[in-house]
Design a protein around this motif. Structure first.
Motif, mmCIF file in Angstrom:
data_model
loop_
_atom_site.group_PDB
_atom_site.id
_atom_site.type_symbol
_atom_site.label_atom_id
_atom_site.label_comp_id
_atom_site.label_asym_id
_atom_site.label_seq_id
_atom_site.Cartn_x
_atom_site.Cartn_y
_atom_site.Cartn_z
ATOM 1 N N THR A 1 0.862 -1.194 0.000
ATOM 2 C CA THR A 1 0.000 0.000 0.000
ATOM 3 C C THR A 1 0.894 1.238 0.000
ATOM 4 O OG1 THR A 1 -0.038 0.187 2.416
ATOM 5 C CG2 THR A 1 -1.833 -1.065 1.426
ATOM 6 N N GLY A 2 0.285 2.385 -0.292
ATOM 7 C CA GLY A 2 1.008 3.657 -0.184
ATOM 8 C C GLY A 2 1.335 3.953 1.272
ATOM 9 N N TYR A 3 0.436 3.562 2.146
ATOM 10 C CA TYR A 3 0.673 3.743 3.584
ATOM 11 C C TYR A 3 1.981 3.053 3.973
ATOM 12 C CZ TYR A 3 -0.048 3.422 8.620
ATOM 13 O OH TYR A 3 0.119 3.509 9.973
ATOM 14 N N ASN B 1 5.231 4.899 2.674
ATOM 15 C CA ASN B 1 5.698 5.979 3.548
ATOM 16 C C ASN B 1 6.264 5.415 4.851
ATOM 17 O OD1 ASN B 1 5.483 8.494 2.309
ATOM 18 N ND2 ASN B 1 3.269 8.566 2.615
ATOM 19 N N HIS C 1 0.243 13.717 5.759
ATOM 20 C CA HIS C 1 -0.633 12.544 5.869
ATOM 21 C C HIS C 1 -0.221 11.654 7.047
ATOM 22 C CE1 HIS C 1 -2.328 8.600 4.522
ATOM 23 N NE2 HIS C 1 -3.330 9.393 4.175
ATOM 24 N N SER D 1 0.259 8.559 7.276
ATOM 25 C CA SER D 1 1.293 7.545 6.975
ATOM 26 C C SER D 1 2.692 8.146 7.091
ATOM 27 C CB SER D 1 1.080 6.966 5.580
ATOM 28 O OG SER D 1 1.072 7.988 4.597
ATOM 29 N N GLU E 1 4.443 17.044 0.495
ATOM 30 C CA GLU E 1 3.474 16.425 -0.409
ATOM 31 C C GLU E 1 3.279 17.347 -1.608
ATOM 32 O OE1 GLU E 1 -0.175 15.028 1.537
ATOM 33 O OE2 GLU E 1 0.987 14.709 3.366
ATOM 34 N N SER F 1 -4.275 16.695 0.416
ATOM 35 C CA SER F 1 -5.568 16.165 -0.017
ATOM 36 C C SER F 1 -6.761 16.747 0.727
ATOM 37 C CB SER F 1 -5.580 14.648 0.110
ATOM 38 O OG SER F 1 -5.581 14.278 1.463
ATOM 39 N N ASP G 1 5.721 13.118 -1.390
ATOM 40 C CA ASP G 1 4.599 12.203 -1.585
ATOM 41 C C ASP G 1 3.699 12.813 -2.662
ATOM 42 O OD1 ASP G 1 2.110 10.952 -1.417
ATOM 43 O OD2 ASP G 1 2.308 10.537 0.723
ATOM 44 N N ALA H 1 1.029 11.306 -4.011
ATOM 45 C CA ALA H 1 -0.153 10.432 -4.087
ATOM 46 C C ALA H 1 -1.295 11.049 -4.891
ATOM 47 C CB ALA H 1 -0.637 10.093 -2.674
ATOM 48 N N HIS H 2 -1.553 12.351 -4.696
ATOM 49 C CA HIS H 2 -2.731 12.978 -5.306
ATOM 50 C C HIS H 2 -2.428 13.741 -6.590
ATOM 51 C CE1 HIS H 2 -5.523 11.944 -2.088
ATOM 52 N NE2 HIS H 2 -4.462 12.030 -1.302
ATOM 53 N N THR I 1 1.065 6.092 -4.748
ATOM 54 C CA THR I 1 0.112 5.024 -4.449
ATOM 55 C C THR I 1 -0.557 4.558 -5.741
ATOM 56 O OG1 THR I 1 -1.958 4.516 -3.306
ATOM 57 C CG2 THR I 1 -1.655 6.794 -3.959
ATOM 58 N N SER J 1 -3.654 3.535 -5.360
ATOM 59 C CA SER J 1 -5.068 3.577 -4.971
ATOM 60 C C SER J 1 -5.777 4.849 -5.437
ATOM 61 C CB SER J 1 -5.205 3.432 -3.453
ATOM 62 O OG SER J 1 -4.744 4.584 -2.785
ATOM 63 N N LYS J 2 -5.091 5.659 -6.253
ATOM 64 C CA LYS J 2 -5.771 6.863 -6.752
ATOM 65 C C LYS J 2 -5.758 6.820 -8.288
ATOM 66 C CE LYS J 2 -4.603 8.702 -2.308
ATOM 67 N NZ LYS J 2 -5.649 7.941 -1.640
ATOM 68 N N GLY K 1 -1.885 -0.489 -3.797
ATOM 69 C CA GLY K 1 -0.434 -0.677 -3.770
ATOM 70 C C GLY K 1 0.249 0.656 -3.571
HETATM 71 C C1 LIG Z 1 -0.790 11.788 0.774
HETATM 72 C C2 LIG Z 1 -1.062 10.326 0.914
HETATM 73 N N1 LIG Z 1 -0.040 9.477 1.056
HETATM 74 C C3 LIG Z 1 -0.247 8.149 1.190
HETATM 75 C C4 LIG Z 1 -1.515 7.612 1.193
HETATM 76 C C5 LIG Z 1 -1.701 6.132 1.382
HETATM 77 O O1 LIG Z 1 -2.077 5.511 0.221
HETATM 78 P P1 LIG Z 1 -2.712 4.047 0.192
HETATM 79 O O2 LIG Z 1 -4.184 4.210 0.050
HETATM 80 O O3 LIG Z 1 -2.102 3.397 -0.992
HETATM 81 O O4 LIG Z 1 -2.337 3.355 1.464
HETATM 82 C C6 LIG Z 1 -2.602 8.451 1.013
HETATM 83 C C7 LIG Z 1 -3.960 7.880 0.974
HETATM 84 O O5 LIG Z 1 -4.930 8.416 1.380
HETATM 85 C C8 LIG Z 1 -2.386 9.847 0.889
HETATM 86 O O6 LIG Z 1 -3.411 10.681 0.767
#
Ligand SMILES: Cc1ncc(COP(=O)(O)O)c(C=O)c1O
Length: 400
Positions: free
Chosen positions: A113-115, A118, A139, A141, A182, A186, A211, A213-214, A242, A244-245, A251
């Motif tokens: 995961t992205g979590y 990080n 975030h 994480s 970041e 978000s 990061d 992610a977004h 991530t 997941s977006k 992942g």
């Molecule tokens: C800035 C940021 N980093 C990391 C994550 C974690 O991503 P994941 O959903 O893959 O665990 C998120 C998810 O909300 C996020 O917003």
């Protein structure tokens, strides 16, 4: 015996108070059917999705879905193993190759995961005697990665370049320094002034992790994120992302040009001590990432959607998180949680799903209705969404 759950009493009371008003639980919605990246059935009703972070709408892309099905048939449902034991299949390598090509970087490491990306990268590279200087609105994480590595944490005011510089100058001589930023934050959908922040970080001898992610897939000429858009991607030491977006599955990953990067595969606990992603997931991710490289038209349409929604909401009289649209997230600021929950429910009854966000996830104790746009939303859908906001806003007295 002490009740270990007593620390949750305030939260339990807050939740019960909210539900006793008769409002639908905003944190317990079931998607009964999902028809496309923009439409699902919730409570038996066709609902437009405006809170999924599915920015590029890849979840139903026919090539992505076909790649997942093929991998499921050929490699089975899961790896049942860590990446360093039996959990690296051909697909994991192909996924890392796709990331290296996407970012034009030397190394890529895929996490479950992205979590965990990080958690793993931050805790492994910054230990007890190192300093992590991070935006206070980072975030969860990121904070958890800092705590896991036991590093000294030095937060600075959100997006404040001078505050970052001041904190950097106070770090003891000779200590290891990691600045964590970041691309897009978000909660409010605002972007970071990465160009100046990275310059200040490098002038003060810090490594930089961003990061994205977004922003992946959407922001920057090639969709590499805010660092690309601001022309500083070559100065970033580690990019976290991530699946997941924009990628449309699950992942996480880190890409980097650091010459010693590969050693992390042996020492990064959230990479080593967990099972790897299923073959179907890495196959969908790799296919999606490669398609995102050639998605300039989708990126352009997503910008149009973001501008259209931002302007329309503003015109209706809603207070928004940013003066101008800066990303695919538009945050509508609510006066309090009760009004936010009522508005969220009114929108759902109109046939629109958005995210309700509340403290502690939000900055400055705000209650937000977070809207995330998708490249698959049509202009007509955005207009329909604005009509729903108008009706729900008037019904809950959020606008006149
Ligand atoms: C800035 C940021 N980093 C990391 C994550 C974690 O991503 P994941 O959903 O893959 O665990 C998120 C998810 O909300 C996020 O917003």
């Amino acid at each position: 015996m002490s009740d270990l759950f007593s620390k949750f009493d305030d939260l339990i009371a807050m939740r019960e108070g909210l539900l006793s008003t008769g409002v639908t639980d905003p944190f317990n919605l079931v998607m009964e059917r999902v028809e496309s990246p923009t439409v699902a059935v919730c409570n038996g009703r066709r609902t437009i999705l405006l809170g999924t972070y599915n920015y590029m709408g890849m979840t139903f892309d026919p090539d992505v879905v076909a790649a997942g099905k093929k991998a499921l048939d050929e490699f089975g449902s899961g790896t049942t193993g860590s990446r360093v034991l039996n959990g690296t299949y051909q697909g994991h390598r192909e996924c890392e190759d796709a990331l290296k090509d996407f970012y034009a970087m030397d190394h890529a490491m895929v996490f479950s995961t992205g979590y965990q990306a990080n958690l793993g990268i931050i805790s492994t590279i910054a230990g007890k005697d190192d300093y992590i200087i991070l935006d206070i609105d980072s975030h969860a994480s990121i904070y958890d990665g800092c705590a896991m590595g036991n590093a000294q944490i030095v937060p600075f005011r959100h997006n404040d370049i001078e505050a970052l510089e001041k904190r950097l100058k106070r770090v003891p001589e000779g200590a290891g320094k990691l600045v964590v930023l970041e691309g897009v934050y978000s909660m409010l959908g605002d972007i970071a002034p990465l160009k100046e922040m990275i310059r200040v970080s490098k002038e003060n001898g810090a490594m930089v992790l961003v990061d994205e992610a977004h922003s992946m897939g959407f922001i920057g000429e090639n969709g590499r994120g805010v660092a690309e858009a601001q022309g500083v991607i070559d100065d970033v030491d580690f990019i976290i992302g991530t699946f997941s977006k924009s990628v449309g599955t699950v992942g996480g990953f880190c890409v980097s040009n650091h010459p010693k990067f590969e050693i992390l595969r042996l020492v990064c606990r959230p990479y080593v001590f967990t099972a790897s992603l299923p073959p179907s997931v890495v196959a969908t991710a790799a296919t999606s990432i490669r398609k995102l490289m050639n998605s300039a038209d989708k990126r352009a349409h997503l910008w149009e959607n973001s501008k259209r929604l931002h302007a329309g909401l503003r015109q209706l009289g809603f207070k928004l998180g940013t003066d101008e649209p800066q990303s695919a997230i538009i945050a509508v600021i609510m006066p309090d949680l009760e009004t936010g929950a009522a508005m969220w429910e009114a929108l759902l009854n109109e046939g629109l799903y958005v995210n309700l966000a509340r403290p502690p996830a939000t900055p400055a104790n705000m209650t937000l209705l977070r809207c995330s746009l998708c490249a698959e939303h049509t202009s007509e859908q955005v207009d329909e969404i604005l009509g729903m906001f108008a009706a729900a806003g008037r019904a809950t007295n959020c606008i006149s």
